[in-house]
Design a protein around this motif. Structure first.
Motif, mmCIF file in Angstrom:
data_model
loop_
_atom_site.group_PDB
_atom_site.id
_atom_site.type_symbol
_atom_site.label_atom_id
_atom_site.label_comp_id
_atom_site.label_asym_id
_atom_site.label_seq_id
_atom_site.Cartn_x
_atom_site.Cartn_y
_atom_site.Cartn_z
ATOM 1 N N SER A 158 2.088 -8.063 5.750
ATOM 2 C CA SER A 158 2.927 -7.398 6.747
ATOM 3 C C SER A 158 2.984 -8.178 8.061
ATOM 4 C CB SER A 158 2.422 -5.980 6.999
ATOM 5 O OG SER A 158 1.250 -6.000 7.772
ATOM 6 N N ASP A 183 1.367 -6.461 11.566
ATOM 7 C CA ASP A 183 2.221 -5.457 12.238
ATOM 8 C C ASP A 183 1.509 -4.634 13.320
ATOM 9 O OD1 ASP A 183 1.050 -3.901 10.279
ATOM 10 O OD2 ASP A 183 2.921 -3.206 9.365
ATOM 11 N N HIS A 232 0.774 -1.247 0.000
ATOM 12 C CA HIS A 232 0.000 0.000 0.000
ATOM 13 C C HIS A 232 0.805 1.298 0.000
ATOM 14 C CE1 HIS A 232 -0.144 0.128 4.738
ATOM 15 N NE2 HIS A 232 0.963 -0.397 4.310
ATOM 16 N N ASP A 251 -3.504 -2.342 8.187
ATOM 17 C CA ASP A 251 -2.065 -2.395 8.453
ATOM 18 C C ASP A 251 -1.699 -1.312 9.478
ATOM 19 O OD1 ASP A 251 0.662 -3.475 7.041
ATOM 20 O OD2 ASP A 251 0.888 -1.384 7.662
ATOM 21 N N ALA A 252 -0.642 -1.548 10.255
ATOM 22 C CA ALA A 252 -0.249 -0.587 11.294
ATOM 23 C C ALA A 252 0.184 0.766 10.726
ATOM 24 C CB ALA A 252 0.896 -1.170 12.121
ATOM 25 N N HIS A 253 0.663 0.748 9.481
ATOM 26 C CA HIS A 253 1.118 1.994 8.853
ATOM 27 C C HIS A 253 0.018 2.580 7.966
ATOM 28 C CE1 HIS A 253 4.698 -0.561 9.558
ATOM 29 N NE2 HIS A 253 5.277 0.576 9.894
HETATM 30 ZN ZN LIG Z 1 2.768 -1.967 7.817
#
Ligand SMILES: [Zn+2]
Length: 372
Positions: free
Chosen positions: A310, A269, A142, A180-182
């Protein structure tokens, strides 16, 4: 075993999506998952794996500039042969420093094409009615943008899926849910002015983590205003925060939007013991993310494409990825937390999440009746 059989898209070439020594994104992470899967479920009865082919330039042109494709093809080919010039790479206009592979990297560009190929296949199989749900292992890149690769992402397979569904199948209401964590800066950029794609992203507060975007005030522009929704969570946020965002924001908006398909992506993640991010989910919580995706798929006639790549704590990859999948397919799976987690529910974190949701509702209330 109950429910539908799990369908995974995966090809051996994806192991080559390996940035080499010293880099967090290694190809053997996929092997770890499949080893765990083989040990836990029965091949053919519980799950099947469908291999896919790499896409061609003409497919990539849907999401990338010609110059970028040419550059990365050449660059990663040289890296694969061990002939990379790091100094030249550092000055590149096309890739960031974290996309420069270390020694003994895999055939990354080819693998990235296969990952896009898996997405293409996922779209076709779902739109032809072969499956309702499908999971791409290795997907969810992403951070990649039309002419810039960053955050370990070369080609944005998620952007490809949405563009391909719009072009080939004339879809007009696609929900992308990024857990996702990001923050999904690449995906956000692709659809920032596009009302056909509703992009909802729940991630660690960008003030505290790469890529430094994904704030509540980033809600889209022009025709796409109101169709980008960023839900930043404070460091250490646990399931109570996720649940609050899911129930108070994502569920009502999805019900109002009535997507034709849902594309959910993100691996492990957000786990409390991940090596790159600082959120607070447990393995059991990943199953709840899968269950939530399954729940909102009632609004998309059951159609879900899921993508997982991830997660940088290798002990979490096997059980965590399977927890996501088992929740989505509503299949029983005994969950054990591999490491001892003393979970301290943090009131401040939960309060910060509630404040964030209030802010978002304020920013979005003119676009979504359900938030008034
Ligand atoms: Zn991530």
């Amino acid at each position: 075993m109950s429910g539908e059989k799990i369908t995974l898209l995966y090809s051996d070439e994806v192991n080559e999506y390996d940035f080499g020594e010293g880099h967090p994104f290694r190809g053997h992470r996929f092997k770890i998952f499949f080893k765990f899967l083989d040990k836990t479920l029965h091949k053919n009865t519980d799950f099947e794996i469908i291999p896919c082919s790499p896409v061609e330039d003409k497919d990539l042109l849907l999401i990338c500039s010609e110059e970028y494709i040419k550059y990365v093809k050449n660059f990663y080919e040289l890296a694969y042969q061990g002939k990379i010039n790091y100094l030249t790479a550092l000055g590149s206009n096309f890739i960031s420093i974290d996309n420069i592979p270390g020694q003994n990297c895999g055939n990354i560009e080819k693998a990235a094409r296969v990952i896009v190929g898996q997405m293409k296949k996922a779209c076709d199989l779902i739109m032809e009615g072969t499956f309702k749900k499908i999971v791409s292992i290795g997907g969810g890149l992403h951070h990649a943008k039309p002419s810039f690769g960053e955050g370990f992402c070369v080609y944005n397979d998620i952007a490809f899926a949405a563009k391909y569904l719009i072009e080939k199948y004339s879809l007009r209401k696609i929900l992308i849910l990024d857990t996702d964590a990001h923050g999904g800066n690449g995906t956000m950029e692709y659809f920032y002015e596009d009302s056909r794609v509703l992009f909802i992203d729940i991630h660690q507060d960008p003030k505290t983590i790469y890529p430094g975007t994904g704030f509540t005030w980033q809600i889209g522009e022009g025709a796409g205003k109101g169709f980008t929704i960023n839900c930043p969570l404070p460091i250490g946020a646990c399931w109570d925060s996720y649940e609050y965002v899911f129930q108070n924001l994502i569920f009502p908006i999805t019900e109002e939007f009535m997507p034709e398909i849902i594309i959910r992506y993100g691996g492990t993640d957000p786990h409390w013991n991940d090596t790159l991010a600082h959120l607070g989910l447990t393995i059991a919580d990943f199953r709840k993310i899968g269950e939530f995706t399954q729940q909102i798929s009632h609004f998309s006639k059951g159609k879900v494409i899921d993508a997982i790549a991830s997660g940088y704590n290798e002990k979490i990859i096997g059980p965590g990825w399977l927890a996501l999948i088992s929740g989505l397919y509503a299949i029983p799976f005994h969950i054990e937390e591999p490491e001892n987690f003393q979970k301290n529910r943090d009131i401040d974190t939960f309060e910060a999440t509630k404040t964030m949701v209030r802010k978002l509702k304020e920013n979005l209330k003119n676009f979504w009746k359900s938030l008034k």
